[in-house]
Structure formats: structure tokens, C-alpha cells
Scaffold this motif. Structure first.
Motif, PDB file in Angstrom:
ATOM      1  N   ALA A 194      11.187  -1.198  -7.273  1.00  0.00           N
ATOM      2  CA  ALA A 194       9.992  -1.660  -6.557  1.00  0.00           C
ATOM      3  C   ALA A 194       9.509  -0.585  -5.603  1.00  0.00           C
ATOM      4  CB  ALA A 194      10.291  -2.951  -5.808  1.00  0.00           C
ATOM      5  N   VAL A 195      10.463   0.129  -4.997  1.00  0.00           N
ATOM      6  CA  VAL A 195      10.096   1.195  -4.067  1.00  0.00           C
ATOM      7  C   VAL A 195       9.309   2.271  -4.807  1.00  0.00           C
ATOM      8  CG1 VAL A 195      10.982   2.922  -2.469  1.00  0.00           C
ATOM      9  CG2 VAL A 195      12.172   0.748  -2.746  1.00  0.00           C
ATOM     10  N   MET A 196       9.888   2.706  -5.950  1.00  0.00           N
ATOM     11  CA  MET A 196       9.223   3.765  -6.710  1.00  0.00           C
ATOM     12  C   MET A 196       7.845   3.302  -7.177  1.00  0.00           C
ATOM     13  SD  MET A 196      11.169   6.092  -6.288  1.00  0.00           S
ATOM     14  CE  MET A 196      10.148   7.290  -7.152  1.00  0.00           C
ATOM     15  N   GLU A 197       7.814   2.069  -7.677  1.00  0.00           N
ATOM     16  CA  GLU A 197       6.559   1.540  -8.201  1.00  0.00           C
ATOM     17  C   GLU A 197       5.506   1.463  -7.095  1.00  0.00           C
ATOM     18  OE1 GLU A 197       5.591  -2.513 -10.444  1.00  0.00           O
ATOM     19  OE2 GLU A 197       7.514  -1.591 -10.982  1.00  0.00           O
ATOM     20  N   GLY A 198       5.938   0.995  -5.929  1.00  0.00           N
ATOM     21  CA  GLY A 198       5.016   0.866  -4.812  1.00  0.00           C
ATOM     22  C   GLY A 198       4.488   2.212  -4.371  1.00  0.00           C
ATOM     23  N   LEU A 199       5.397   3.194  -4.281  1.00  0.00           N
ATOM     24  CA  LEU A 199       4.977   4.494  -3.768  1.00  0.00           C
ATOM     25  C   LEU A 199       4.160   5.265  -4.794  1.00  0.00           C
ATOM     26  CD1 LEU A 199       8.115   5.612  -1.736  1.00  0.00           C
ATOM     27  CD2 LEU A 199       5.976   4.626  -0.914  1.00  0.00           C
ATOM     28  N   SER A 200       4.427   4.999  -6.076  1.00  0.00           N
ATOM     29  CA  SER A 200       3.694   5.751  -7.108  1.00  0.00           C
ATOM     30  C   SER A 200       2.206   5.406  -7.076  1.00  0.00           C
ATOM     31  CB  SER A 200       4.271   5.451  -8.487  1.00  0.00           C
ATOM     32  OG  SER A 200       4.013   4.102  -8.821  1.00  0.00           O
ATOM     33  N   GLN A 201       1.882   4.246  -6.509  1.00  0.00           N
ATOM     34  CA  GLN A 201       0.476   3.857  -6.378  1.00  0.00           C
ATOM     35  C   GLN A 201      -0.297   4.850  -5.511  1.00  0.00           C
ATOM     36  OE1 GLN A 201      -0.977   1.149  -7.645  1.00  0.00           O
ATOM     37  NE2 GLN A 201       0.566  -0.431  -7.923  1.00  0.00           N
ATOM     38  N   LEU A 202       0.444   5.548  -4.644  1.00  0.00           N
ATOM     39  CA  LEU A 202      -0.222   6.446  -3.709  1.00  0.00           C
ATOM     40  C   LEU A 202      -0.507   7.797  -4.346  1.00  0.00           C
ATOM     41  CD1 LEU A 202       1.920   5.700  -0.563  1.00  0.00           C
ATOM     42  CD2 LEU A 202      -0.220   4.662  -1.268  1.00  0.00           C
ATOM     43  N   PRO A 219      -7.929  -2.547  -5.213  1.00  0.00           N
ATOM     44  CA  PRO A 219      -7.180  -3.028  -4.055  1.00  0.00           C
ATOM     45  C   PRO A 219      -6.420  -1.933  -3.304  1.00  0.00           C
ATOM     46  CG  PRO A 219      -6.886  -4.514  -5.893  1.00  0.00           C
ATOM     47  CD  PRO A 219      -7.739  -3.400  -6.393  1.00  0.00           C
ATOM     48  N   VAL A 220      -5.730  -1.041  -4.034  1.00  0.00           N
ATOM     49  CA  VAL A 220      -4.926  -0.043  -3.324  1.00  0.00           C
ATOM     50  C   VAL A 220      -5.827   0.912  -2.542  1.00  0.00           C
ATOM     51  CG1 VAL A 220      -3.289   1.849  -3.587  1.00  0.00           C
ATOM     52  CG2 VAL A 220      -3.036  -0.210  -4.945  1.00  0.00           C
ATOM     53  N   PRO A 234       6.839  -7.417  -5.070  1.00  0.00           N
ATOM     54  CA  PRO A 234       7.695  -6.717  -4.101  1.00  0.00           C
ATOM     55  C   PRO A 234       7.223  -5.291  -3.837  1.00  0.00           C
ATOM     56  CG  PRO A 234       8.810  -6.946  -6.207  1.00  0.00           C
ATOM     57  CD  PRO A 234       7.562  -7.757  -6.297  1.00  0.00           C
ATOM     58  N   ASP A 235       6.521  -4.679  -4.800  1.00  0.00           N
ATOM     59  CA  ASP A 235       6.110  -3.293  -4.611  1.00  0.00           C
ATOM     60  C   ASP A 235       5.003  -3.142  -3.581  1.00  0.00           C
ATOM     61  OD1 ASP A 235       4.847  -4.804  -6.626  1.00  0.00           O
ATOM     62  OD2 ASP A 235       3.678  -3.060  -7.212  1.00  0.00           O
ATOM     63  N   LEU A 236       4.239  -4.251  -3.328  1.00  0.00           N
ATOM     64  CA  LEU A 236       3.100  -4.166  -2.413  1.00  0.00           C
ATOM     65  C   LEU A 236       3.539  -3.729  -1.013  1.00  0.00           C
ATOM     66  CD1 LEU A 236       0.017  -4.726  -2.119  1.00  0.00           C
ATOM     67  CD2 LEU A 236       0.653  -6.953  -1.224  1.00  0.00           C
ATOM     68  N   THR A 254       3.929  -0.055  -1.023  1.00  0.00           N
ATOM     69  CA  THR A 254       2.619   0.603  -1.059  1.00  0.00           C
ATOM     70  C   THR A 254       2.007   0.601   0.338  1.00  0.00           C
ATOM     71  OG1 THR A 254       2.316  -0.287  -3.272  1.00  0.00           O
ATOM     72  CG2 THR A 254       0.381   0.615  -2.205  1.00  0.00           C
ATOM     73  N   ILE A 255       2.038  -0.565   0.977  1.00  0.00           N
ATOM     74  CA  ILE A 255       1.448  -0.687   2.318  1.00  0.00           C
ATOM     75  C   ILE A 255       2.165   0.213   3.309  1.00  0.00           C
ATOM     76  CG2 ILE A 255       1.244  -2.283   4.259  1.00  0.00           C
ATOM     77  CD1 ILE A 255       0.420  -4.416   2.251  1.00  0.00           C
ATOM     78  N   ALA A 256       3.515   0.168   3.271  1.00  0.00           N
ATOM     79  CA  ALA A 256       4.278   1.012   4.185  1.00  0.00           C
ATOM     80  C   ALA A 256       3.975   2.482   3.917  1.00  0.00           C
ATOM     81  CB  ALA A 256       5.769   0.730   4.036  1.00  0.00           C
ATOM     82  N   GLY A 257       3.870   2.845   2.640  1.00  0.00           N
ATOM     83  CA  GLY A 257       3.572   4.240   2.286  1.00  0.00           C
ATOM     84  C   GLY A 257       2.229   4.674   2.834  1.00  0.00           C
ATOM     85  N   ILE A 258       1.213   3.822   2.652  1.00  0.00           N
ATOM     86  CA  ILE A 258      -0.119   4.137   3.182  1.00  0.00           C
ATOM     87  C   ILE A 258      -0.038   4.354   4.687  1.00  0.00           C
ATOM     88  CG2 ILE A 258      -2.413   3.182   3.657  1.00  0.00           C
ATOM     89  CD1 ILE A 258      -2.234   1.733   0.953  1.00  0.00           C
ATOM     90  N   MET A 259       0.698   3.454   5.365  1.00  0.00           N
ATOM     91  CA  MET A 259       0.731   3.540   6.823  1.00  0.00           C
ATOM     92  C   MET A 259       1.503   4.764   7.301  1.00  0.00           C
ATOM     93  SD  MET A 259       0.889  -0.503   7.804  1.00  0.00           S
ATOM     94  CE  MET A 259       0.740  -0.331   9.573  1.00  0.00           C
ATOM     95  N   VAL A 260       2.539   5.166   6.543  1.00  0.00           N
ATOM     96  CA  VAL A 260       3.270   6.374   6.918  1.00  0.00           C
ATOM     97  C   VAL A 260       2.352   7.584   6.780  1.00  0.00           C
ATOM     98  CG1 VAL A 260       5.098   7.954   6.208  1.00  0.00           C
ATOM     99  CG2 VAL A 260       5.565   5.508   6.386  1.00  0.00           C
ATOM    100  N   LEU A 261       1.671   7.701   5.640  1.00  0.00           N
ATOM    101  CA  LEU A 261       0.747   8.816   5.445  1.00  0.00           C
ATOM    102  C   LEU A 261      -0.320   8.818   6.532  1.00  0.00           C
ATOM    103  CD1 LEU A 261       0.129   8.983   1.587  1.00  0.00           C
ATOM    104  CD2 LEU A 261       1.447  10.545   3.027  1.00  0.00           C
ATOM    105  N   ALA A 262      -0.866   7.625   6.812  1.00  0.00           N
ATOM    106  CA  ALA A 262      -1.918   7.515   7.822  1.00  0.00           C
ATOM    107  C   ALA A 262      -1.412   7.994   9.174  1.00  0.00           C
ATOM    108  CB  ALA A 262      -2.400   6.073   7.927  1.00  0.00           C
TER     109      ALA A 262
END
Lengths: 174, 501, 322
Positions: free
Chosen positions: B3-11, B54-55, B350-352, B355-363
Motif C-alpha cells: 500500500a505504501v508503494m502504491e500510494g507513493l507511486s501516485q506521486l 483526484p490525486v 489504504p494507499d490513499l 499518497t496524502i502523506a507523500g504530497i504533504m511531505v513534498l509540499a
């Protein structure tokens, strides 16, 4: 720089520093000055309590009347202000640290408030961009700015930034 | 871990990265404008982002959310005007630092504190979203009332040198919070028939008036060209080793406070910043510096208000209840994109979360970089002669406040509270407790009355959480003076002993 | 003393300036009567904050109206006073078709709750959305059906959360009490989500909220929706019976319409009604409303007008008894 000359050219600023205001640490403030704050507090508190009495009560009884909380806060203001007043009576009472009021200060505030009020009225008749340029120029002038940079260029730039941001970017109807 | 990989790959998509960049620039800009809140920026942006993937849309909105919480510190430090309510605590120490010629140091410290807080909050989002949401669900009216009472004990810290006047000012804030329709029975209170006031005083306008406008008026009143110290330099930018070490403890306190406050529904960065500031002050070795330019105080407040971001998102996603006002707006978009916030979300997607955490870290990383770069230009603002600076503050506050709600009443309230704030200052009343009373007053009253409406006094007294918070509140008021007496007695005894010897 | 003076001076100056603001904004009308309507940008007043459910509906519809009418439709949020600020502003505008507004159910409620709002000041141009009320209990509640809940509420007071004092959901609770002779005690919260959450957390016995607000929690199994207070079952919860099916004739809920200040010229009225009807049928609008859990509708003004007046007199009697 033009603004430096302008600032120093205005009479109220070059006047000798009047350091005799009550807040001057050298002379302890008079009793009236020390009590001004607490007395204002008591007056505000009483006003709050009085206003609370004007709240209409609902026809059905709840656990709490809508007057209860406002009355409580009004009472708190009165109580703590009274305590502050008692504490301020001895002349060695600790003072508040404040900068002293300078001559021309009150005039500056009054004139700025006047400019803002005029802005509010004029806005309904004139375009946002025109009145804002006038307001900015007015505020700069009132507070001692002179010269074309302060009275023309600066107002135009500020207005342009505001207009671009709000009207163009955020689509706020101004 | 998939789920982590899937979520982050969205970025891993240039469009998403571009969205983050746009969001960061827009967010910092609106954050830096007094009056325009992150809530308003996200609301306006959501009209555009609804049509996006959405992403991508989430990238824009979440980055605005993060970046606005960096940008709002700049006017708080430089001109004593909180860009959004979340940076009220920033004004306490940030502005004194700027006046001491340490604007550069204050801005950098604040940015690092804010970034640290955001990361700490994101850890909460990643690891504790579900357990936290279970705890938050137990916060009904009785528990929130008790929490708010605990919050009100912070008046003691934010009162400055004159506690009695601080308490009176807090009473004034409580009275102001009652303006508007009664929260339970709906009768008008102190609105004088003004329609716009029936939803209460315009909170943001009042804050800008009490802090920013009042300070400009105070400067107008006391400015003296001969004695005024123009700020020649912004001093150092980077904190030195000793200062960095000083920042560690307030960062820890801020992260903890922010994480807890952020998780509670409806409580956001403003409350967290104020709480952390006063908690940090109580545990500091130099509490007397707080409010006069303490780096510790600045760090604590900024870390805490940004540490609320992660938990706020987590409460929103896990509970379906907005963690703060920005989240309330974001939730609307989430529902339309087909994510239904609630406990089911974590099972279904679960990946969402990643994704959200990844966006916020980059931001956060991007915004931190931007704020370190950009600030060199921004501090030039302070070099402006006072009449330009005053004018900029007044005009931007006027237009910004009007724009939020197209309301002349909001603008009037701002000016009136500017004058009220000036009088309070001259009469020795601190403005901090007024804001605290205003924020917490209506929450305290509404939740207390709601709790009584549901189950009477026993509703409050049978809740272990509520009783716990009330006891902590009591202890935090009663213990410090008791400890002081005890310590001085012990010291007396010691001196007595040494004399005897 | 001065602070007191400021406090009392405030309402007076506030009133004066807001009056000025309301009366002096009519500088846009006139001219262009010859060319076919519309020739200028249209303003759509939303009486709530940006970002809420009403705002999103209005914004999506505005975007569709732009393609229908070929002019810009700019959404203007004027929130405050439970929606009365925006409605009051709309009523004061010229009836030239260049200022429209989103009319929520509060349009017919506020006048009976002490606000100065008269539904007759508006020309409804078509209803676009419907939000039926639902009543729900926590998943672990002892009440399995509406009848069990109401039966219990006959002998003891049960707490029922809603989104706020004076809201349509509080009115729905009162209407249910009146119909069934029960003692459901409404507890107003600060918004729909906290009200639903109070029921999920078990702090109250039940919640009355819009179908979109209870649907998500019901899907997760955190809430049990006992009935929908509408004439028909809702697509999002097909298994939930209507109150009428259960023998209680209560149909109440929120709705949204588009309206203009009363007295539109006839041609303008027709152009707008057609455009709004087409926009309300558009995929983008229907999808948005359905995704948010509410019911998109397209009701013509002829059909809507009697309902609008009926609702007005219904709330008049409902609030008179409170």
C-alpha cells in the motif's frame, strides 16, 4: 532619498522629544493614570451585564438561560478589574511598559481613520482601482510621506498588486 | 507495505509535481495576506480542482493547506499581523524579535519549527490514524467542554506582566464570544439587530484588528523619527549551535501538543499554537523572555500549529468529521471524488493515506525551501519608511478582510477592534487573552449547555475523560503558586539553617 | 469609558454603513434593454460560505449556465445570519436577470424565526436539488425500528442531535414529535458532521440529518438509519423505509432552488427558466449532486411555486407552536 527628506521635513517629527508623558519611567504615573485601565474594565463589565439583561428569554425553559454566560463574563470583567484597581492604588505598584505618546500621534491616527471612512463611502461611487489609489496616497500623505514616489508611484503599485490578486486571480467582485 | 508503494507511486507524475509547485506558491501568497485564510484559499481552489484527477486535485489543495501555514508566519513576525489565525502565537515572540533586529533569525527559526511540526504531525497520520480516531470519537460535548476549560487556563500564561488585567481581558473575550444567536435556543444576543452579527463577530477580522491594526495605530501614536531605531539589519539568518539546541525542547513540546489538539475535531492550529506556547513557557528555564522575543516561544508555537495538520487530516479521513475548517472544505471535494471519509476508507483505500502523506511531505520540503529563499526579499519590507509600512498593512488588511465575505461589516469590525486594541494597549490590557476567550468561549458555552441538555450535570461528571481534563485544569492553575510557596519556604529554611551553622 | 463608547457606537455605524452598501449597489442596471438578454455577466449570490454543499451545487450549476447563456456567471458568497444576509442582499437587487441567487429551504423558514426575510421577494426559477431528512440511531442502539424509538420516546425524553438551532433538521425533529406525540429532545450541534458523529459516538440517542450526511456512516455500519422522511425511498439507501410506509405522515427535508429578485421581465424569466432546466439536467450537475449523496431534481417554477408557498405556511405554523 526623497522620503528621508520628507520625513524629517514634517514639523511634528522634528519637534523636540516631549518626554514628560505619564509613562515615563522617571516619574511614577499619577493615581488617575494608574486607575484608568481598571476603571474602564469595570465600566465595560457593567455594560456587558446590563446588555445581558436585554436578551429575550425563550418561551420554553432550558437547563440554562441564554443570559447566563454573558452575565458570567461580565461579572468576571468587573471582578478582575476591581482587583486590578486595588492593586494599582499603592504608588509603588508595578507599571505597564509603554512607549510614550508623541506629539502629532493622535492627529495621525484620527486622519488615517478619516481617510479609511472616506474610502468606505467613496467606494460605492467610484471604481475600486481609483479609490484605492486615493486611499493609499491619502494614508501616505497623512503619515508624513511626500514627493511623487510616495504619492503617485507607490499608490499605483500597491493598487495594481491588490487588483491583480483579488479581482483577476481570486475572482472576488471588488 | 505494498500500500505504501502504491500510494507513493501516485506521486511519480510530472502533473502532480506541477500541482504541488502551484499549490505551494499560491498557498504561501494567500497565507502571507492577512485576512485571507487557508480555508478561503482551499475553498476557492476547490472550484477549479473538482474537474481534475483526484490525486492532482488533492496535490493542489493539500499543498495550499501546508504552504498557507508557512506563509502566514511572515506578516506575524514582520508586522505583528497574523496571516491566518494559526499564527497568533507567532506574533508573541516573532514580532519582538523582528523589532530587536533579528527578523532573519525569527523567520528561519519559525520555518524550521513549522517544518519539524508538519513532519511530526504526518508521522501521526501515517502510524496512528485509526487508534487516534477511536479516541476522538469519545469526545462528545462533555469531554470537549472539559478540554476547553483546560485550554482556558492558558490565560495565566498569555497575560504577560499583569495577570489581573489579563483575566479581565479574557472576560472581555468571553463576552465577545456571546455575540450572535444563542447556540442552543437561538435567541439573538448583543447583536443590536445587525443581521451580520447573528452568526457571531467576524473572528478573523477581530484578530487582525486587535493585533495588526492596533499595532499600526500604536506606532503612529508613539513614532518619533529622532528616537526611532530603524532596523538596519536582519541579523543572522541561521540559528547558531546554542540556539539550535535551545529549539529542541520547544519542538518536542510543540509536536506533542499539536498532535493532540489536531486530532480533536474542530480544534486547529490557533489553539495548538497558544497552548504549546504557554506549556513551553511553564517548563522553560527562561520564562521571563517569553513574549519579549524568545526563540523557544516562537519555536513552540509554530511547531505546534503545524503539527496539527497531519492529525487533522487523519481525523477527517478516519472519522468523517472535519479536523478543522480547511478540512471541512476539503471533505466536500473528497466525497465528490468518490472517497467516503470514515473508518471504511482505510480498509477500502489504504494507499490513499500514503499518497496524502507523500504530497504533504513534498509540499513541506518545497515550502521550507521557498520560505528560506524568499524571505531575504520579504524582510526588505521592514526597511520601508514607517508611513509606507503602515499604509501597506492597513490597505492590505482592509481589502483582504472585505474579500473573505464581501462584507463591509467585517471591515468595520476590524477597524473598530483596531481602536479597541489601541485603547487596551495604552491601558495595559494584553490582547492575547481576548482572543483566547473569543476562540474558546463559544466552544465552552455551547458544549457545556449541550452536555447538560443531553444528560444533566451527571453527563459531565460520569465521563472519565472530562473529569480528567477538569482535574488537570485545576492542577495547572493551583499547582504553580503552591510550588512557589513551597520552594520559597524551603529556601527560607535553608538560609535559616546556614545562619544557624 | 471610551471602550464602552466604542461598543455602543459600533452597531450604529455598522447599521449605517451596511444600509449604504445595500442601497447603493444598483449602478449596473439600465442600458442594453434592446439587445437580447443576456448581454452582461450574471452574478449568482450564494448565502453561505465558499466550499459548502450549497456553494458547490451553485458553482457547478453556474458553470453549466455559462455554456447555456454564453455569458460569465460569477458566484458571490454572502454568508451570515443563517443565510439571511445573502437572501436580504438578493432581495434588494434589481430584478433584471443579472443577479440570481441560490435559494435554500431556509428562504421559507427564516421569516418565521425572527429574520426579516419574505419568500414573496423572490421569483423561484426552478428547484435543482432535494435533501430528504433521515432519522438514525447508533449501530449498537437498542432501537431497531422507528416504531421502537418513537414508543420509547413517548414515555421518556430521548436526545436527538441536529446540525444547529433553527436548522431544517431541528424542525424535522419537531415535526416528528408533533406527528407521533413523542418527546424527542433536539440537541443542536455546530454543523451536520458533528451531529452525526455524536450519534456514532453514542453521546445522543439518535440523529436527524440529511440523507447525504447519514448515508456514509450507515454504509460503514456505524449508524442505523431507521427511516427517511420523504415521499419516496432514496437510491443511496434503498432498504430504508419512508416514514409514511411506517404509518407516520411526515415528509420534510432540505431543498435548493435558483431564484431571482421578484418581478423579472417575462422574456428574461423564460430564458432563465429554460437555461436552468437544461443546466440541472446536465451530466456534470447530476453527477456532482449524486456523488455528494443528495438527489438532483429538475422542477419547473410552475410546479415549484405551490410547494414553495405550502412550505412557507407549514413552517409558519411549526415555529409558531415552538
Amino acid at each position: 532619498m526623497t522620503y528621508d527628506a520628507a520625513v524629517h521635513g514634517t514639523p511634528h517629527i522634528t519637534a523636540p522629544a516631549a518626554e514628560t508623558t505619564a509613562e515615563n519611567p522617571a516619574t511614577p504615573p499619577s493615581l488617575a493614570v494608574r486607575l484608568a485601565g481598571p476603571l474602564c474594565g469595570i465600566a465595560v463589565g457593567i455594560a456587558v451585564i446590563a446588555l445581558a439583561q436585554t436578551i429575550t428569554l425563550p418561551s420554553i425553559d432550558g437547563q440554562f438561560s441564554p443570559r447566563w454566560w454573558p452575565q458570567l463574563s461580565g461579572a468576571a470583567i468587573v471582578l478582575f478589574s476591581l482587583a486590578a484597581a486595588v492593586r494599582a492604588i499603592p504608588s509603588h505598584a508595578p507599571m505597564d511598559e509603554l512607549d510614550s505618546i508623541q506629539p502629532g500621534g493622535v492627529r495621525r491616527i484620527a486622519a488615517s481613520l478619516g481617510a479609511i471612512a472616506a474610502y468606505g463611502v467613496l467606494w460605492h461611487w467610484l471604481d475600486f482601482r481609483i479609490v484605492t489609489v486615493l486611499l493609499v496616497a491619502g494614508l501616505v500623505a497623512v503619515n508624513g510621506g511626500r514627493g511623487w514616489a510616495g504619492l503617485v508611484a507607490f499608490p499605483v503599485v500597491v493598487t495594481a498588486v491588490l487588483w491583480l490578486l483579488f479581482s483577476v486571480l481570486l475572482r472576488v467582485p471588488v | 507495505m505494498s500500500a505504501v508503494m502504491e500510494g507513493l507511486s501516485q506521486l511519480n507524475d510530472p502533473v502532480v509535481l506541477l500541482c504541488i509547485l502551484i499549490g505551494a506558491l499560491a498557498g504561501m501568497l494567500v497565507g502571507a495576506f492577512p485576512g485571507i485564510t487557508a480555508t478561503m484559499a482551499v475553498a476557492l481552489a476547490s472550484a477549479f480542482t473538482l474537474t481534475m484527477e483526484p490525486v492532482q486535485g488533492l496535490a493542489v489543495l493539500l499543498t495550499i493547506y501546508v504552504a498557507a501555514n508557512f506563509g502566514d508566519r511572515v506578516p506575524a513576525i514582520l508586522v505583528n499581523t497574523p496571516g491566518t489565525p494559526a499564527s497568533i502565537a507567532t506574533t508573541f515572540d516573532g514580532y519582538p524579535l523582528a523589532r530587536q533586529g533579528k527578523a532573519g533569525l525569527a523567520l528561519t527559526t519559525s520555518a524550521f519549527g513549522a517544518a519539524f511540526g508538519t513532519f511530526a504531525g504526518l508521522l501521526v497520520l501515517i502510524f496512528a490514524a485509526i487508534p487516534l480516531s477511536r479516541i476522538a470519537l469519545n469526545f462528545g460535548p462533555a469531554e470537549i467542554f472539559a478540554l476547553v476549560v483546560f485550554g482556558l487556563t492558558m490565560i495565566v500564561s498569555v497575560s504577560g506582566s499583569n495577570l489581573l488585567k489579563g483575566l479581565a481581558a479574557a472576560g472581555f473575550g468571553l463576552a465577545l464570544s456571546t455575540v450572535g444567536r444563542d447556540p442552543i435556543v437561538g435567541t439573538e444576543r448583543m447583536t443590536f439587530g445587525v443581521l451580520e452579527l447573528s452568526d457571531g463577530l467576524p473572528f478573523i477580522a477581530v484578530i487582525i484588528g486587535l493585533f495588526g491594526i492596533a499595532d499600526v495605530f500604536d506606532q503612529m501614536l508613539t513614532h518619533h523619527a529622532a528616537t526611532a531605531k530603524p532596523i538596519q539589519s536582519f541579523g543572522r539568518w541561521m540559528p547558531n549551535r546554542m540556539e539550535r539546541r535551545q529549539m529542541l525542547k520547544p519542538m518536542a513540546i510543540g509536536s506533542g501538543v499539536g498532535a493532540v489538539v489536531g486530532a480533536v475535531p474542530a480544534a486547529g492550529g490557533d489553539i495548538a499554537g497558544l497552548t504549546a506556547w504557554s506549556v513551553s513557557r511553564r517548563s522553560s528555564k527562561n520564562p521571563e523572555l517569553y513574549g519579549k522575543g524568545s526563540l523557544e516561544g516562537l519555536t513552540a508555537g509554530d511547531t505546534a500549529s503545524n503539527a496539527t495538520l497531519g492529525p487533522s487530516v487523519s481525523t477527517t479521513l478516519a472519522l468523517g468529521v472535519p479536523g478543522d475548517s480547511v478540512m471541512a472544505v476539503l471533505m466536500g471535494s473528497l466525497v465528490i471524488w468518490g472517497f467516503n471519509p470514515g473508518p471504511g476508507l482505510f480498509a477500502a483505500q489504504p494507499d490513499l493515506v500514503y499518497t496524502i502523506a507523500g504530497i504533504m511531505v513534498l509540499a513541506t520540503v518545497l515550502t521550507l525551501g521557498l520560505s528560506l529563499l524568499r524571505m531575504r526579499g520579504v524582510t526588505k519590507l521592514l526597511e520601508l519608511p514607517p508611513h509606507y509600512l503602515w499604509t501597506v498593512v492597513i490597505v492590505f488588511c482592509l481589502v483582504g478582510t472585505y474579500a473573505v465575505n464581501n462584507s463591509t461589516v467585517d471591515v468595520l469590525a476590524m477597524i473598530i477592534f483596531g481602536v479597541v486594541g489601541l485603547f487596551m494597549r495604552r491601558l495595559g490590557f494584553p490582547p492575547g487573552p481576548v482572543v483566547l476567550g473569543l476562540i474558546l468561549g463559544s466552544m465552552a458555552e455551547a458544549n457545556l449547555r449541550r452536555a447538560l441538555e443531553i444528560g444533566g450535570v451527571s453527563n459531565v461528571l460520569t465521563s472519565p475523560i472530562a473529569v480528567g481534563f477538569l482535574l488537570v485544569a485545576l492542577a495547572s492553575v493551583a499547582l504553580p503558586p503552591l510550588l512557589r510557596i513551597w520552594r520559597s519556604r524551603r529556601a527560607d529554611r535553608r538560609t535559616a539553617q546556614t545562619i544557624n551553622q | 469609558m471610551r471602550t464602552t463608547f466604542r461598543n455602543t457606537a459600533m452597531p450604529i455605524s455598522v447599521a449605517a454603513v451596511s444600509l449604504l452598501a445595500l442601497t447603493s449597489c444598483a449602478d449596473r442596471a439600465g442600458g442594453g434593454e434592446e439587445a437580447a438578454y443576456p448581454t452582461e455577466d450574471i452574478t449568482m449570490v450564494v448565502p453561505y460560505d465558499a466550499g459548502g454543499a450549497s456553494d458547490l451545487s451553485a458553482r457547478t450549476l453556474a458553470a453549466e449556465l455559462e455554456t447555456e447563456l454564453d455569458v460569465s456567471v460569477i458566484v458571490e458568497n454572502r454568508s451570515g445570519g443563517a443565510g439571511s444576509v445573502g437572501l436580504d442582499y438578493l432581495a434588494s437587487q434589481e430584478a433584471d436577470g443579472y443577479t440570481l441567487g441560490y435559494l435554500p429551504v431556509e428562504t421559507v423558514m427564516l421569516g418565521h424565526q425572527g429574520y426579516d426575510i419574505d419568500p414573496a421577494d423572490f421569483d423561484p426559477l426552478g428547484q435543482i436539488v432535494s435533501v430528504p431528512a433521515t432519522i438514525a440511531v447508533p449501530a449498537d442502539s437498542e432501537y431497531e425500528t422507528l416504531d421502537e424509538l418513537l414508543e420509547a420516546a413517548e414515555s421518556e425524553e430521548l436526545s436527538v442531535s441536529n446540525s444547529g438551532t433553527g436548522s431544517i433538521w431541528q424542525a424535522a425533529t419537531t415535526a416528528l414529535n408533533e406527528e407521533a406525540g413523542t418527546q424527542l429532545s433536539p440537541v443542536p450541534f455546530d454543523g451536520g458532521a458533528p451531529a452525526v458523529n455524536a450519534a456514532v459516538g453514542g453521546q445522543v440517542d439518535a440523529v436527524v440529518a440529511g440523507v447525504s450526511e447519514t448515508a456514509v456512516a450507515a454504509e460503514d455500519g456505524r449508524l442505523r438509519v431507521l427511516a427517511i422522511l420523504d415521499d419516496e425511498r432514496a437510491d443511496v439507501m434503498p432498504d430504508v423505509p419512508t416514514a409514511e410506509e411506517l404509518g407516520h405522515d411526515v415528509s420534510i427535508g432540505g431543498w435548493g432552488a435558483i431564484g431571482a429578485p421578484a418581478g423579472l421581465p417575462e422574456e428574461t424569466h423564460e430564458v432563465l427558466v429554460d437555461a436552468i432546466s437544461a443546466a440541472a439536467e446536465s451530466d456534470a450537475f447530476v453527477e456532482l449532486i449524486e456523488d455528494s449523496g443528495n438527489i438532483p431534481v429538475n422542477v419547473s417554477p410552475e410546479e415549484f411555486q405551490p410547494f414553495y408557498e405550502e412550505e412557507n405556511s407549514r413552517f409558519e405554523s411549526l415555529f409558531a407552536e415552538e
